[in-house]
Enzyme design. Structure first.
Site, short mmCIF file in Angstrom:
data_model
loop_
_atom_site.label_atom_id
_atom_site.label_comp_id
_atom_site.label_asym_id
_atom_site.label_seq_id
_atom_site.Cartn_x
_atom_site.Cartn_y
_atom_site.Cartn_z
N GLY A 8 0.84 -1.19 0.00
CA GLY A 8 0.00 0.00 0.00
C GLY A 8 0.88 1.24 0.00
N GLY A 11 5.45 4.94 -2.72
CA GLY A 11 6.88 5.09 -3.05
C GLY A 11 7.49 3.79 -3.50
N LYS A 12 7.15 2.73 -2.77
CA LYS A 12 7.67 1.41 -3.14
C LYS A 12 7.11 0.99 -4.50
CE LYS A 12 8.15 -0.98 1.25
NZ LYS A 12 7.70 -2.18 1.98
N ASP A 71 8.87 -6.69 2.61
CA ASP A 71 8.97 -5.88 3.82
C ASP A 71 10.38 -5.32 3.88
OD1 ASP A 71 7.34 -4.98 6.05
OD2 ASP A 71 8.92 -5.86 7.29
N ALA A 72 10.48 -4.06 4.23
CA ALA A 72 11.78 -3.41 4.24
C ALA A 72 11.86 -2.46 5.43
CB ALA A 72 11.97 -2.63 2.94
N PHE A 154 11.21 8.36 -0.92
CA PHE A 154 10.20 8.30 0.14
C PHE A 154 10.86 7.85 1.44
CE2 PHE A 154 9.68 3.70 0.74
CZ PHE A 154 10.32 3.22 -0.39
N ASP A 157 14.67 8.14 2.85
CA ASP A 157 15.61 8.50 1.77
C ASP A 157 16.30 9.85 2.01
OD1 ASP A 157 15.21 6.17 0.37
OD2 ASP A 157 13.85 7.02 -1.11
N ARG A 183 16.03 -2.91 -2.24
CA ARG A 183 14.88 -3.43 -3.01
C ARG A 183 15.34 -3.88 -4.39
NH1 ARG A 183 12.35 0.45 -1.82
NH2 ARG A 183 11.50 -0.55 0.02
P1 IMP Z 1 6.80 -1.54 5.06
O1 IMP Z 1 5.87 -1.04 4.02
O2 IMP Z 1 6.16 -2.11 6.28
O3 IMP Z 1 7.83 -2.47 4.49
O4 IMP Z 1 7.52 -0.24 5.62
C1 IMP Z 1 8.77 0.04 5.28
C2 IMP Z 1 9.14 1.39 5.84
O5 IMP Z 1 10.56 1.41 5.87
C3 IMP Z 1 8.69 2.50 4.91
O6 IMP Z 1 7.50 3.08 5.31
C4 IMP Z 1 9.86 3.46 5.02
O7 IMP Z 1 9.68 4.27 6.15
C5 IMP Z 1 11.05 2.55 5.27
N1 IMP Z 1 11.69 2.17 3.99
C6 IMP Z 1 11.70 0.95 3.37
N2 IMP Z 1 12.35 0.99 2.21
C7 IMP Z 1 12.75 2.28 2.08
C8 IMP Z 1 13.47 2.95 1.05
O8 IMP Z 1 13.83 2.40 0.01
N3 IMP Z 1 13.69 4.25 1.28
C9 IMP Z 1 13.30 4.91 2.41
N4 IMP Z 1 12.61 4.33 3.37
C10 IMP Z 1 12.33 3.01 3.21
#
Ligand code: IMP
Length: 198
Positions: A8, A11-12, A71-72, A154, A157, A183
């Site tokens: 959802g 940015g991703k 998940d990141a 996002f 970053d 990613r």
């Molecule tokens: P997720 O959607 O639960 O995986 O949330 C990951 C959160 O980690 C995001 O809302 C960002 O705050 C942060 N995040 C993950 N990947 C990135 C990235 O590539 N750049 C900046 N923040 C990231």
């Protein structure tokens, strides 16, 4: 080929779209296209748990197609690897990106964190139409800047300076991220495995 993305996060999604363009005849779909779709709480203990929760929730309503859940998060060494799996909600359940960044900088200041090294981590879970599970991981090492800079990207970053660079990811932009990010690394492995399997 039809691939459903369990995210959802706008940015991703932009990064998935850019990166996966190289797969011929790919039609990307996203969970928000499904009327009434409700994501399950990400209550796992690891990035893998949470990527699985996302992918399985979507698979339950879209069986028999390609599904990708991811998940990141950001791990800061001087904060005991926090915020980690809590990255999206670090400043609260509905926190914005800028609130999360502000909390991160505040915590580092309050705790007098001298070691600003950090890494982004990404775990991607793919379900094939036959139900096989593929797992891919990526990481990007760097440093947390003292102040945010840049408008691109996002999340964190604007405060993340990758190793070997002097600018933040939000200054370096999407061209840099699709080559080097956590990613991107996970997605490159997925693309390679997909090519070998088709
Ligand atoms: P997720 O959607 O639960 O995986 O949330 C990951 C959160 O980690 C995001 O809302 C960002 O705050 C942060 N995040 C993950 N990947 C990135 C990235 O590539 N750049 C900046 N923040 C990231």
């Amino acid at each position: 080929m039809e691939l459903w993305i369990a995210t959802g996060n706008a940015g991703k999604l932009k990064e998935f779209q850019l990166q996966l363009k190289e797969i011929a005849d790919l039609k990307l779909h996203v969970q928000s296209e499904i009327p009434g779709f409700t994501p399950r709480p990400e209550d796992g203990q690891t990035f893998l748990d949470n990527a699985r929760i996302k992918a399985r929730t979507l698979k339950a309503v879209r069986p028999g197609v390609w599904i990708l859940g991811e998940d990141a998060g950001l791990e800061v060494t001087g904060l005991g690897h926090f915020p980690g799996i809590h990255s999206a909600r670090y400043a609260g359940p509905k926190a914005s990106d800028s609130e999360n960044v502000a909390k991160l900088l505040k915590m580092m200041q309050i705790r007098h964190v001298a070691d600003r090294s950090a890494r982004f981590v990404c775990t991607t879970v793919v379900f094939t139409p036959a139900g096989e599970e593929w797992v891919f991981t990526g990481e990007l090492k760097g440093q947390i800047a003292k102040v945010p800079s840049g408008q691109l990207g996002f999340g964190y970053d604007p405060v993340f300076i990758p190793e070997g660079e002097t600018k933040t990811l939000a200054e370096l932009g999407p061209g840099y991220k699709i080559q080097h990010s956590h990613r991107a690394q996970a997605l490159k492995q997925f693309i390679q495995k997909l090519r070998g399997s088709l």
